[in-house]
Write an enzyme that holds these catalytic residues in place. Sequence first.
Site, short mmCIF file in Angstrom:
data_model
loop_
_atom_site.label_atom_id
_atom_site.label_comp_id
_atom_site.label_asym_id
_atom_site.label_seq_id
_atom_site.Cartn_x
_atom_site.Cartn_y
_atom_site.Cartn_z
N HIS A 1 0.85 -1.19 0.00
CA HIS A 1 0.00 0.00 0.00
C HIS A 1 0.88 1.23 0.00
CE1 HIS A 1 -3.15 2.81 1.02
NE2 HIS A 1 -3.99 1.88 0.63
N ASP B 1 -8.09 -4.85 -0.69
CA ASP B 1 -8.57 -5.57 -1.86
C ASP B 1 -8.28 -7.06 -1.83
OD1 ASP B 1 -9.71 -3.44 -3.27
OD2 ASP B 1 -7.71 -2.70 -3.74
#
Length: 431
Positions: A308, A365
Amino acid sequence: MAKTASLQIDDKAYNLPVIQGTEGEMAVDTRRLRAESGYICFDQGYGNTGSCDSQITYLDGDNGILRHRGYPIEQLAEHSDFVETAYLVIYGELPTEKQRRDFGTLLRKNAAIETQMQRIFEGFPDDAPPMAMLSSIVASLAAHYPELATNSFEKDLQNFDLAAAMAISKLRTIGAMIYRYQNGMPYVHPKDIPFCENFLHMMFSEPYKDYVAEPEVAKALNLLLLLHADHEQNCSTSTVRMVGSSAANLFTSLSAGISALSGPLHGGANTAVMNMLQMIHDEGDDGTRFIEAAKSGNKSTRLMGFGHAVYRNFDPRAKIIGEACEKVLAKLGIEDPLLAIARNLEQAALKDDYFLSRKLYPNVDFYSGIIMRALGIPVNMFTVIFAIGRAPGWIANWREVASQPKGRIYRPRQIYTGPVTRDYVPMDKRG
Ligand code: CMC
């Protein structure tokens, strides 16, 4: 006494003000630096740039903290639902009972897509990418409701409550209609039922047979949307702010945010995760071979759903979704082989020095796609679901930009590295 930072360039020192956020975040205010010194700050991709001050979301990527308007995401996930969290994100406070009821009524009243707008769908090929359709159709709201989209902050803010409710509610209806259109099924009109149930009703009802969502299914969708409601200055939200800073109306700014979200490194990652898991499954791999390939440094073989831009620790949303995923599948009695592959990948990566040393952990996700698949949502609609969830965050950020009396148009600088000045060469003299 107010803190200042000092920057020494050659023999001159520049004193720069220091700004502190309510959670103790510190920033050096360089706004006057160029005017005073001729220097700009270089920060490709804005990774260390505060582009605004904001009261909406606090994110501490080093410690895996995410809070909306002060409320921890874990508490919202446990006790709230998507519509209440949307209200909180947009208006800054949890709603009273009456505010929650009125907001729900406004959402329901503005859920339908008028006939003229429905005709826009027919202009798209039936295999058009859903996100391309979504951003175009949301942009068209500005044409259909020009009184709410005047491109004047003052006027658009006067109609903000209606425009915001329309955006949230219609975006969801448009999402369901895109699915129906692509599958050659007639549109299903919204009903006077709760937000997530209504979406599932519009997606999955059959002629003469209304789809009624099981409570577990509606709850799982609520959780997914809630966990996506806002996420600080990510790519799509910054896009909404940037477009909005030109005084572009809410719908136009949202459409730009949807386009930004569609990329595989941002909202498109949930689709990429499912494609990756399916590919691993189809190749008969349990994830071991894929993990090795993911360590090559090649962008095309990255472990999707991992890493991320701001979390250097676990993504708190991934923790919640990972746990919910097991529960939802168990409740629905679904055994998905892709869940086992995802668990293998996660366990292997969390023991592997490549991922540990780079602080790469599962992101939101990684498991969200498995839940969506269990709810019957096809992979090409995953990013549309993300967009429906993210709408409150985009709307709140647009409103912040529109409401700032001293706001300025977003206009970064650059360091030019192209050719220096040269004279035009006529065609017949070019080598
Ligand atoms: N798999 C393998 N290696 C990776 C991955 C990954 N998923 N992500 C980063 N790396 C490596 C990268 O190659 C680099 O290695 P090295 O230092 O040897 O060059 C190192 O880790 C740092 O990577 P980076 O590109 O500097 O990281 P970033 O902060 O710029 O990128 C990211 C963040 C999310 C784009 C990236 O981690 C990624 O591509 N992940 C996969 C896509 C994904 O899941 N995206 C969803 C993000 S969450 C949803 C949202 O909020 O939008």
